[in-house]
Structure formats: C-alpha cells, structure tokens
Write a protein that holds these residues in place. Structure first.
Motif, PDB file in Angstrom:
ATOM      1  N   ARG A  19      -4.242-112.291 -48.877  1.00  0.00           N
ATOM      2  CA  ARG A  19      -3.166-112.091 -47.895  1.00  0.00           C
ATOM      3  C   ARG A  19      -3.387-110.804 -47.102  1.00  0.00           C
ATOM      4  NH1 ARG A  19       0.537-113.076 -52.015  1.00  0.00           N
ATOM      5  NH2 ARG A  19       1.358-110.970 -51.713  1.00  0.00           N
ATOM      6  N   ASP A  20      -3.750-109.743 -47.812  1.00  0.00           N
ATOM      7  CA  ASP A  20      -3.950-108.443 -47.166  1.00  0.00           C
ATOM      8  C   ASP A  20      -5.065-108.522 -46.117  1.00  0.00           C
ATOM      9  OD1 ASP A  20      -5.389-105.698 -46.957  1.00  0.00           O
ATOM     10  OD2 ASP A  20      -3.485-105.163 -47.903  1.00  0.00           O
ATOM     11  N   ILE A  21      -6.219-109.057 -46.525  1.00  0.00           N
ATOM     12  CA  ILE A  21      -7.360-109.121 -45.599  1.00  0.00           C
ATOM     13  C   ILE A  21      -7.079-110.123 -44.476  1.00  0.00           C
ATOM     14  CG2 ILE A  21      -9.815-109.743 -45.418  1.00  0.00           C
ATOM     15  CD1 ILE A  21     -10.158-108.463 -48.226  1.00  0.00           C
ATOM     16  N   GLY A  22      -6.425-111.236 -44.808  1.00  0.00           N
ATOM     17  CA  GLY A  22      -6.046-112.222 -43.789  1.00  0.00           C
ATOM     18  C   GLY A  22      -5.142-111.609 -42.737  1.00  0.00           C
ATOM     19  N   ASP A  23      -4.160-110.812 -43.171  1.00  0.00           N
ATOM     20  CA  ASP A  23      -3.240-110.152 -42.227  1.00  0.00           C
ATOM     21  C   ASP A  23      -3.990-109.179 -41.320  1.00  0.00           C
ATOM     22  OD1 ASP A  23      -1.132-111.514 -43.331  1.00  0.00           O
ATOM     23  OD2 ASP A  23      -0.356-109.817 -44.507  1.00  0.00           O
ATOM     24  N   ARG A  24      -4.945-108.451 -41.897  1.00  0.00           N
ATOM     25  CA  ARG A  24      -5.695-107.463 -41.104  1.00  0.00           C
ATOM     26  C   ARG A  24      -6.595-108.147 -40.071  1.00  0.00           C
ATOM     27  NH1 ARG A  24      -5.329-102.253 -43.764  1.00  0.00           N
ATOM     28  NH2 ARG A  24      -4.427-102.459 -45.849  1.00  0.00           N
ATOM     29  N   ALA A  26      -5.837-111.014 -38.717  1.00  0.00           N
ATOM     30  CA  ALA A  26      -4.885-111.516 -37.715  1.00  0.00           C
ATOM     31  C   ALA A  26      -4.501-110.419 -36.724  1.00  0.00           C
ATOM     32  CB  ALA A  26      -3.637-112.064 -38.414  1.00  0.00           C
ATOM     33  N   GLN A  27      -4.363-109.185 -37.229  1.00  0.00           N
ATOM     34  CA  GLN A  27      -3.977-108.067 -36.363  1.00  0.00           C
ATOM     35  C   GLN A  27      -5.034-107.769 -35.306  1.00  0.00           C
ATOM     36  OE1 GLN A  27      -3.025-104.884 -39.099  1.00  0.00           O
ATOM     37  NE2 GLN A  27      -1.259-105.997 -39.921  1.00  0.00           N
ATOM     38  N   ILE A  28      -6.295-108.017 -35.618  1.00  0.00           N
ATOM     39  CA  ILE A  28      -7.358-107.793 -34.612  1.00  0.00           C
ATOM     40  C   ILE A  28      -7.745-109.116 -33.926  1.00  0.00           C
ATOM     41  CG2 ILE A  28      -8.256-105.682 -35.683  1.00  0.00           C
ATOM     42  CD1 ILE A  28     -10.550-107.417 -36.872  1.00  0.00           C
ATOM     43  N   GLN A  29      -6.911-110.134 -34.165  1.00  0.00           N
ATOM     44  CA  GLN A  29      -7.032-111.432 -33.492  1.00  0.00           C
ATOM     45  C   GLN A  29      -8.395-112.094 -33.702  1.00  0.00           C
ATOM     46  OE1 GLN A  29      -5.743-110.294 -29.492  1.00  0.00           O
ATOM     47  NE2 GLN A  29      -3.666-110.957 -29.987  1.00  0.00           N
ATOM     48  N   ILE A  30      -8.847-112.023 -34.960  1.00  0.00           N
ATOM     49  CA  ILE A  30     -10.051-112.750 -35.364  1.00  0.00           C
ATOM     50  C   ILE A  30      -9.661-113.721 -36.472  1.00  0.00           C
ATOM     51  CG2 ILE A  30     -12.327-112.565 -36.466  1.00  0.00           C
ATOM     52  CD1 ILE A  30     -12.732-109.937 -35.036  1.00  0.00           C
ATOM     53  N   LYS A  31     -10.100-114.952 -36.359  1.00  0.00           N
ATOM     54  CA  LYS A  31      -9.722-115.981 -37.345  1.00  0.00           C
ATOM     55  C   LYS A  31     -10.506-115.790 -38.646  1.00  0.00           C
ATOM     56  CE  LYS A  31      -9.642-121.007 -38.023  1.00  0.00           C
ATOM     57  NZ  LYS A  31      -8.504-120.967 -38.955  1.00  0.00           N
ATOM     58  N   LEU A  32      -9.783-115.737 -39.744  1.00  0.00           N
ATOM     59  CA  LEU A  32     -10.395-115.710 -41.078  1.00  0.00           C
ATOM     60  C   LEU A  32      -9.944-116.965 -41.814  1.00  0.00           C
ATOM     61  CD1 LEU A  32     -11.932-114.174 -43.399  1.00  0.00           C
ATOM     62  CD2 LEU A  32      -9.693-113.258 -44.057  1.00  0.00           C
ATOM     63  N   LYS A  33     -10.882-117.831 -42.133  1.00  0.00           N
ATOM     64  CA  LYS A  33     -10.529-119.032 -42.908  1.00  0.00           C
ATOM     65  C   LYS A  33     -10.496-118.660 -44.380  1.00  0.00           C
ATOM     66  CE  LYS A  33     -11.641-123.807 -43.921  1.00  0.00           C
ATOM     67  NZ  LYS A  33     -10.231-124.088 -44.143  1.00  0.00           N
ATOM     68  N   ILE A  34      -9.381-118.936 -45.045  1.00  0.00           N
ATOM     69  CA  ILE A  34      -9.252-118.637 -46.470  1.00  0.00           C
ATOM     70  C   ILE A  34      -9.305-119.958 -47.233  1.00  0.00           C
ATOM     71  CG2 ILE A  34      -7.820-117.573 -48.254  1.00  0.00           C
ATOM     72  CD1 ILE A  34      -6.676-115.725 -46.095  1.00  0.00           C
ATOM     73  N   SER A  35     -10.412-120.186 -47.902  1.00  0.00           N
ATOM     74  CA  SER A  35     -10.630-121.461 -48.595  1.00  0.00           C
ATOM     75  C   SER A  35      -9.790-121.537 -49.870  1.00  0.00           C
ATOM     76  CB  SER A  35     -12.104-121.602 -48.980  1.00  0.00           C
ATOM     77  OG  SER A  35     -12.919-121.494 -47.842  1.00  0.00           O
ATOM     78  N   ASP A  36      -9.299-122.733 -50.200  1.00  0.00           N
ATOM     79  CA  ASP A  36      -8.643-122.958 -51.494  1.00  0.00           C
ATOM     80  C   ASP A  36      -9.677-123.574 -52.434  1.00  0.00           C
ATOM     81  OD1 ASP A  36      -7.147-123.485 -53.703  1.00  0.00           O
ATOM     82  OD2 ASP A  36      -5.648-124.732 -52.694  1.00  0.00           O
ATOM     83  N   LEU A  37     -10.284-122.727 -53.256  1.00  0.00           N
ATOM     84  CA  LEU A  37     -11.377-123.181 -54.113  1.00  0.00           C
ATOM     85  C   LEU A  37     -10.903-123.987 -55.318  1.00  0.00           C
ATOM     86  CD1 LEU A  37     -13.499-119.918 -53.892  1.00  0.00           C
ATOM     87  CD2 LEU A  37     -13.814-122.030 -52.607  1.00  0.00           C
ATOM     88  N   ASN A  38      -9.584-124.073 -55.509  1.00  0.00           N
ATOM     89  CA  ASN A  38      -9.061-124.944 -56.569  1.00  0.00           C
ATOM     90  C   ASN A  38      -9.203-126.416 -56.169  1.00  0.00           C
ATOM     91  OD1 ASN A  38      -7.823-122.799 -58.352  1.00  0.00           O
ATOM     92  ND2 ASN A  38      -6.700-122.395 -56.458  1.00  0.00           N
ATOM     93  N   ALA A  39      -9.230-126.644 -54.862  1.00  0.00           N
ATOM     94  CA  ALA A  39      -9.429-127.997 -54.286  1.00  0.00           C
ATOM     95  C   ALA A  39      -8.506-129.038 -54.920  1.00  0.00           C
ATOM     96  CB  ALA A  39     -10.895-128.422 -54.422  1.00  0.00           C
ATOM     97  N   GLY A  40      -7.310-128.601 -55.295  1.00  0.00           N
ATOM     98  CA  GLY A  40      -6.329-129.528 -55.857  1.00  0.00           C
ATOM     99  C   GLY A  40      -6.631-129.986 -57.274  1.00  0.00           C
ATOM    100  N   ASP A  41      -7.694-129.460 -57.889  1.00  0.00           N
ATOM    101  CA  ASP A  41      -8.068-129.895 -59.240  1.00  0.00           C
ATOM    102  C   ASP A  41      -8.826-128.774 -59.952  1.00  0.00           C
ATOM    103  OD1 ASP A  41      -8.642-131.253 -61.554  1.00  0.00           O
ATOM    104  OD2 ASP A  41      -9.987-132.728 -60.628  1.00  0.00           O
ATOM    105  N   PHE A  42      -8.087-127.767 -60.415  1.00  0.00           N
ATOM    106  CA  PHE A  42      -8.703-126.631 -61.101  1.00  0.00           C
ATOM    107  C   PHE A  42      -9.474-127.077 -62.338  1.00  0.00           C
ATOM    108  CE2 PHE A  42      -8.285-123.281 -64.418  1.00  0.00           C
ATOM    109  CZ  PHE A  42      -9.070-122.301 -63.816  1.00  0.00           C
ATOM    110  N   SER A  43      -9.028-128.149 -62.980  1.00  0.00           N
ATOM    111  CA  SER A  43      -9.649-128.577 -64.247  1.00  0.00           C
ATOM    112  C   SER A  43     -11.122-128.934 -64.082  1.00  0.00           C
ATOM    113  CB  SER A  43      -8.888-129.761 -64.856  1.00  0.00           C
ATOM    114  OG  SER A  43      -9.034-130.901 -64.039  1.00  0.00           O
ATOM    115  N   GLN A  44     -11.523-129.348 -62.895  1.00  0.00           N
ATOM    116  CA  GLN A  44     -12.920-129.742 -62.644  1.00  0.00           C
ATOM    117  C   GLN A  44     -13.682-128.688 -61.841  1.00  0.00           C
ATOM    118  OE1 GLN A  44     -14.294-132.416 -64.121  1.00  0.00           O
ATOM    119  NE2 GLN A  44     -12.297-132.623 -65.115  1.00  0.00           N
TER     120      GLN A  44
END
Length: 211
Positions: A19-24, A26-44
């Motif tokens: 969140r912190d790095i994503g907000d920073r 955003a403040q300089i208007q550069i897109k940061l994609k934050i991946s969800d590495l759980n991919a809906g199935d942490f067990s695998q």
C-alpha cells in the motif's frame, strides 16, 4: 518501463509495504501493478506458479519491466529476472534468499514430517488474518530455486534490515558480495521495514530514476 510489485509469503496486495509503495507511485503518476500471488488458492502456492503468473502479466510488446519484490516476492522477482530478458531492473526488499533453510528449522522436524505425510499444513496467512492449508508441493518446488542460479547481471537494489528476524541480512550480504551489479543498502530495521519506508522510497526513486 512497466512496474510490478510482488508481495511476500502469506501476504497480499493489501500489505502495509504494498500500500505504501503503491501510494507513492500514484503520487508521481506512475502505474504500479500489484500482483495477488495468492491467485485465489493459497493452498496450491509454489514459486513456479508465482513466476508463471507474473510473467503472464508482462506486456507482449517487449516493454522493459522493473520488479519490486518483498521477501518471497523478492526471491521470485530475482528468478524472474534470471529467466526473462524483459526484466531490466530489480528492487528487492528483504529478499528471501535461502528461504527454506531459514524457515523450515523454525517449524521443527516433527511438524515437517507431519506435513510430508498429510500433504498439507496450516499456515497463518497475514493477508487473510487466519490459518490456511498449504500443500507440501510448496517445499518440493522451492528446493530448485537456488541463489547460485542467479547470474544475469541485472541492475539490482537490495534493501535489507540489519535486525531482520526472518531472513538474516547475511543472506543479502552473501548474495551481493559476488555480484558487482547488486547494490545493498542496509537499514536499521527488521523484516517488516515499517519504520524506514520513507528512506526506502528515496533510495528506490534515485535507483529507478523516478521523478
């Protein structure tokens, strides 16, 4: 340049660092994609699955990529950089070099044997704030991701706390020692790096030549 953030083990895109790095960004208007590495199935979850997932997020137009990875996300980013020439820059926050050798002893032999026999183990997931099962495939897969394989000279910034209680700073010191393309910044912090986020951001801005 395309920027992607990879969170740590049993974490999520909603982590304090993400969140912190994503907000920073955003403040300089550069897109940061934050991946969800759980991919809906942490067990695998496996490192291989993380690598495959993030590589699929690269643009097909050969746009260069900067990966910012935290802990296990940092280890994943480093291996992505080794395998994929589109990765032109790495920023690794307390990267989980030698992850199994640091983590498994804390579980103890008895728990590891039970994990092998029962094929899954309940792991506390900080993103979900509850325990979730994780397949033993995570361990068998992780064994192949050794630091000695990481030899591609990608401009790499490592930020690591001197009081890290999860991945000792020696892991990053050892990694940087034999790789002249790696810049290691040692911080007065622990694994979470929560007290030095402003310092981290200033170093990242300089290293990545951000506005």
């Amino acid at each position: 340049m395309h920027y992607i953030y990879l969170h740590g083990f049993a974490s999520s895109p909603n982590s304090a660092k993400a969140r912190d790095i994503g907000d920073r960004f955003a403040q300089i208007q550069i897109k940061l994609k934050i991946s969800d590495l759980n991919a809906g199935d942490f067990s695998q979850l496996t490192i291989t699955r993380q690598i495959t997932q993030v590589a699929a997020e690269f643009n097909n137009d050969s746009t260069p990529v900067t990966l910012i990875g935290s802990s296990l996300g940092g280890l994943t980013a480093a291996h992505l950089g080794q395998q994929n020439l589109q990765v032109q820059c790495l920023v690794l926050l307390a990267p989980a070099f030698g992850f199994l050798s640091h983590w498994l002893p804390k579980l103890g032999d008895e728990q590891i044997q039970r994990w092998q026999q029962e094929k899954s183990l309940m792991i506390y997931h900080y993103g979900e704030q509850r325990s979730l099962p994780l397949s033993y495939d995570f361990v068998t897969d992780a064994v192949q991701y050794q630091e000695k394989l990481l030899q591609r000279p990608i401009p790499t910034l490592i930020l690591h706390g001197k009081k890290d209680e999860v991945i000792p700073i020696e892991a990053s010191r050892d990694f940087a020692r034999s790789r002249p393309w790696v810049e290691l910044v040692e911080l007065d912090s622990d694994h979470a790096l929560g007290n030095v986020m402003e310092e981290i951001w200033q170093v990242i801005r300089l290293f990545c030549q951000l506005p």
